[in-house]
Design an enzyme around this catalytic site. Structure first.
Site, PDB file in Angstrom:
ATOM      1  N   PHE A 149       0.860  -1.344  -0.032  1.00 57.89           N
ATOM      2  CA  PHE A 149       0.115   0.248   0.186  1.00 57.89           C
ATOM      3  C   PHE A 149       0.927   1.158  -0.088  1.00 57.89           C
ATOM      4  O   PHE A 149       0.264   2.207  -0.493  1.00 57.89           O
ATOM      5  CB  PHE A 149      -1.144   0.017   1.159  1.00 57.89           C
ATOM      6  CG  PHE A 149      -0.327   0.526   2.481  1.00 57.89           C
ATOM      7  CD1 PHE A 149       0.085   1.752   2.760  1.00 57.89           C
ATOM      8  CD2 PHE A 149       0.130  -0.596   3.437  1.00 57.89           C
ATOM      9  CE1 PHE A 149       0.669   1.799   4.065  1.00 57.89           C
ATOM     10  CE2 PHE A 149       0.837  -0.503   4.526  1.00 57.89           C
ATOM     11  CZ  PHE A 149       1.089   1.077   4.981  1.00 57.89           C
ATOM     12  N   LYS A 173      -1.472  -7.262  -8.989  1.00 59.58           N
ATOM     13  CA  LYS A 173      -2.153  -7.365  -7.862  1.00 59.58           C
ATOM     14  C   LYS A 173      -1.974  -6.108  -6.906  1.00 59.58           C
ATOM     15  O   LYS A 173      -1.039  -6.325  -6.058  1.00 59.58           O
ATOM     16  CB  LYS A 173      -2.054  -8.696  -7.043  1.00 59.58           C
ATOM     17  CG  LYS A 173      -3.304  -9.133  -6.327  1.00 59.58           C
ATOM     18  CD  LYS A 173      -3.837  -8.221  -5.500  1.00 59.58           C
ATOM     19  CE  LYS A 173      -3.153  -8.435  -3.799  1.00 59.58           C
ATOM     20  NZ  LYS A 173      -3.704  -7.342  -2.869  1.00 59.58           N
ATOM     21  N   GLU A 176      -5.388  -3.957  -1.918  1.00 59.60           N
ATOM     22  CA  GLU A 176      -6.800  -3.622  -1.752  1.00 59.60           C
ATOM     23  C   GLU A 176      -6.918  -2.436  -0.899  1.00 59.60           C
ATOM     24  O   GLU A 176      -7.977  -1.748  -1.052  1.00 59.60           O
ATOM     25  CB  GLU A 176      -7.318  -4.656  -1.036  1.00 59.60           C
ATOM     26  CG  GLU A 176      -7.017  -4.990   0.284  1.00 59.60           C
ATOM     27  CD  GLU A 176      -5.851  -5.943   0.673  1.00 59.60           C
ATOM     28  OE1 GLU A 176      -5.664  -6.391   1.663  1.00 59.60           O
ATOM     29  OE2 GLU A 176      -5.099  -5.945  -0.169  1.00 59.60           O
ATOM     30  N   SER A 226       5.435  -6.652   4.537  1.00 60.15           N
ATOM     31  CA  SER A 226       5.915  -7.121   5.726  1.00 60.15           C
ATOM     32  C   SER A 226       6.925  -8.338   5.635  1.00 60.15           C
ATOM     33  O   SER A 226       6.473  -9.372   4.756  1.00 60.15           O
ATOM     34  CB  SER A 226       5.099  -7.109   6.801  1.00 60.15           C
ATOM     35  OG  SER A 226       4.300  -8.712   6.455  1.00 60.15           O
ATOM     36  N   CYS A 281       9.892   1.245   3.437  1.00 59.39           N
ATOM     37  CA  CYS A 281      10.753   0.320   4.019  1.00 59.39           C
ATOM     38  C   CYS A 281      12.139   0.800   4.236  1.00 59.39           C
ATOM     39  O   CYS A 281      13.128   0.099   4.457  1.00 59.39           O
ATOM     40  CB  CYS A 281      10.733  -0.873   3.106  1.00 59.39           C
ATOM     41  SG  CYS A 281      11.228  -0.467   1.270  1.00 59.39           S
ATOM     42  N   GLU A 381       9.633  -3.330  13.641  1.00 58.65           N
ATOM     43  CA  GLU A 381       9.229  -2.274  12.499  1.00 58.65           C
ATOM     44  C   GLU A 381       7.695  -1.626  12.934  1.00 58.65           C
ATOM     45  O   GLU A 381       6.882  -2.046  12.985  1.00 58.65           O
ATOM     46  CB  GLU A 381       9.103  -3.049  11.226  1.00 58.65           C
ATOM     47  CG  GLU A 381       8.904  -1.969  10.021  1.00 58.65           C
ATOM     48  CD  GLU A 381       8.794  -2.663   8.644  1.00 58.65           C
ATOM     49  OE1 GLU A 381       9.446  -2.103   7.806  1.00 58.65           O
ATOM     50  OE2 GLU A 381       8.194  -3.824   8.678  1.00 58.65           O
TER      51      GLU A 381
END
Length: 488
Positions: A149, A173, A176, A226, A281, A381
């Site tokens: 995202f 993909k 969402e 992740s 990240c 994290e």
């Protein structure tokens, strides 16, 4: 309310699933659209289209394939502002951050235009008398990207342009949580008139991911997210015979030595920690001062307090909200955990309120000092706008602490000493190293590296690694005898 669709075999089609979820603006909870949580049949349709499109596309000369990318580069440049506004609305970034994201996406398209050279093979004449040997690169087949995202416009382009240039068909993909950006980009890519099936988009969540990992037609998978999910994607995809590159999480440390330029360092560090609300990240997370630290601490605190939080389309805003209310609660819980472990709060960003956006997922810049190095916050994290400030006596101790962590995405140092910078570059166990740089983000010509639990696989996104990932080598050993020639 717009209900998003899939793009399969050159046309927009409804999902086979009747499960829809709202796409929310994280700044005010406005419903932007509804996204289908697709199913196995959606992936099966996309895979069948990609398999058929691959048959034609793989035989298209590479020099012709990259012509589509030249056109794509122009399309993205012409529509950058419009795409950036969509990124702001669904991800919460500032407009400047969203535009910068698209600049990086375009750089990868531009770099992939060099594939005719990058894809070249090797040749050796007379490995034995009258025998030649050569290696060529051929495409894998249908490939897929499972995107996160936090960079809805950029991260897909670490992979997509290289995959297409190398002769593969592709399935996207998107997350969402942020499906609108890639829906808009695929809509623009319709203008390229790619052969049917070469480009496909499937909306969805867990079921779509599992279907991609299991479908036998899909040969390569690129993932960013992740570490827990990266490990799952890598292990399941590889177990099903797929080539997988899975970028995981991070806990990025930054060492500040006493000889660092205080003003420059504090501003760069603040930008690194709080850029994109810490949801990247490569965001700096743990700032490690070595030796005297009073001046840098005061400078960091002052800069954090002056960083304005708000809606990303407002011109004076420097930081937007985190992606969801659940993310906000998680980050605030981790802040509480750090305080319970003994950390001291220097700047408190919890319970932030932005006028006119009271329902937004806002957390203002936060600084916690002296968290225990063996505590939960030091190893977790956070993925939010939280700076953990720790003080260590020597550079050797600081490097040992960095190397003891489970992640290895990025590590940075600020110093005016070339000797210490070289020592750090040589010894720090991370795939991306920054020296007097706050975000060691590789340009498109270089791979986006990552070590330890920050990456699963062998070949990273971008650059020559992407060319290698999206091709398989074929070695040919060849003999032709003069006697055969005379027969004809």
């Amino acid at each position: 309310m717009e209900k998003l669709r899939n793009y399969i075999n050159g046309q927009w089609v409804d999902s086979h699933s009747d499960h829809f979820e709202n796409v929310l603006n994280p700044a005010n909870q406005e419903v932007l659209a509804q996204v289908p949580y697709g199913n196995h049949q959606d992936v099966a349709d996309a895979a069948a289209a990609a398999a058929e499109g691959f048959r034609e596309w793989r035989s298209t000369p590479v020099s012709k394939r990259v012509q589509y990318l030249f056109k794509l580069k122009t399309l993205l440049e012409q529509n950058t502002d419009d795409i950036a506004r969509t990124i702001v609305l669904e991800s919460g970034k500032t407009f400047i951050e969203a535009k910068a994201e698209m600049v990086r996406a375009i750089e990868n398209v531009e770099n992939a235009c060099g594939t005719p050279t990058l894809i070249q093979g090797e040749f050796s004449e007379d490995i034995a008398k009258g025998i030649d040997e050569y290696m060529i690169r051929q495409p894998l087949g249908p490939c897929a990207c499972i995107a996160p995202f936090n960079f809805p416009g950029m991260i897909t382009f670490w992979f997509l342009p290289y995959a297409l240039a190398c002769g593969n068909s592709y399935i996207i993909k998107p997350s969402e949580k942020v499906p609108l950006t890639m829906t808009k980009i695929v809509g623009l890519m319709e203008q390229l008139d790619l052969p049917k099936g070469v480009l496909n988009l499937v909306q969805g969540a867990r079921e779509v991911v599992d279907s991609i990992l299991e479908h036998p037609v899909i040969k390569g998978i690129s993932f960013v997210g992740s570490s827990n999910v990266a490990r799952y994607v890598y292990s399941k995809g590889a177990a099903n015979g797929k080539r997988v590159q899975a970028q995981g999480g991070a806990k990025n440390p930054v060492i500040v030595l006493p000889d660092a330029d205080i003003e420059m360092t504090s501003q760069i560090v603040i930008d690194s920690v709080y850029g994109c609300a810490g949801q990247r990240c490569l965001a700096a997370s743990t700032i490690i001062t070595v030796g005297e630290h009073k001046d840098i601490t005061e400078s960091l605190v002052e800069s954090a307090k002056n960083r304005k939080t708000g809606f990303g389309l407002d011109s004076d805003v420097l930081m937007g909200p985190v992606i969801t209310a659940e993310s906000k609660n998680r980050v605030q819980t981790l802040i509480d955990k750090g305080l319970n472990e003994g950390g001291r709060l220097l700047v408190d960003g919890r319970n932030a309120k932005v006028e006119g956006f009271e329902s937004g997922n806002f957390i203002e810049p936060t600084i916690i000092e002296d968290i225990p190095l063996d505590g939960e916050l030091a190893s977790t994290e956070i993925f939010g706008p939280v700076l953990s400030l720790v003080h260590i006596n020597t550079i050797d101790e600081a490097i040992r602490y960095i190397n003891s962590g489970k992640y290895g995405n990025m590590a940075c140092i600020f110093t005016s000493s070339g000797l210490n910078a070289r020592k750090f570059r040589h010894e720090a166990e991370a795939g991306n190293i920054g020296i007097n740089i706050g975000v060691a983000a590789p340009v498109a010509q270089f791979p986006f590296s990552g070590w330890k639990e920050s990456f699963y696989g062998d070949l990273h996104g971008q650059g020559k690694h992407a060319i290698e990932f999206f091709t398989q080598t074929k070695v040919v050993i060849e003999r032709w005898l003069k006697e055969w020639h005379r027969k004809f």
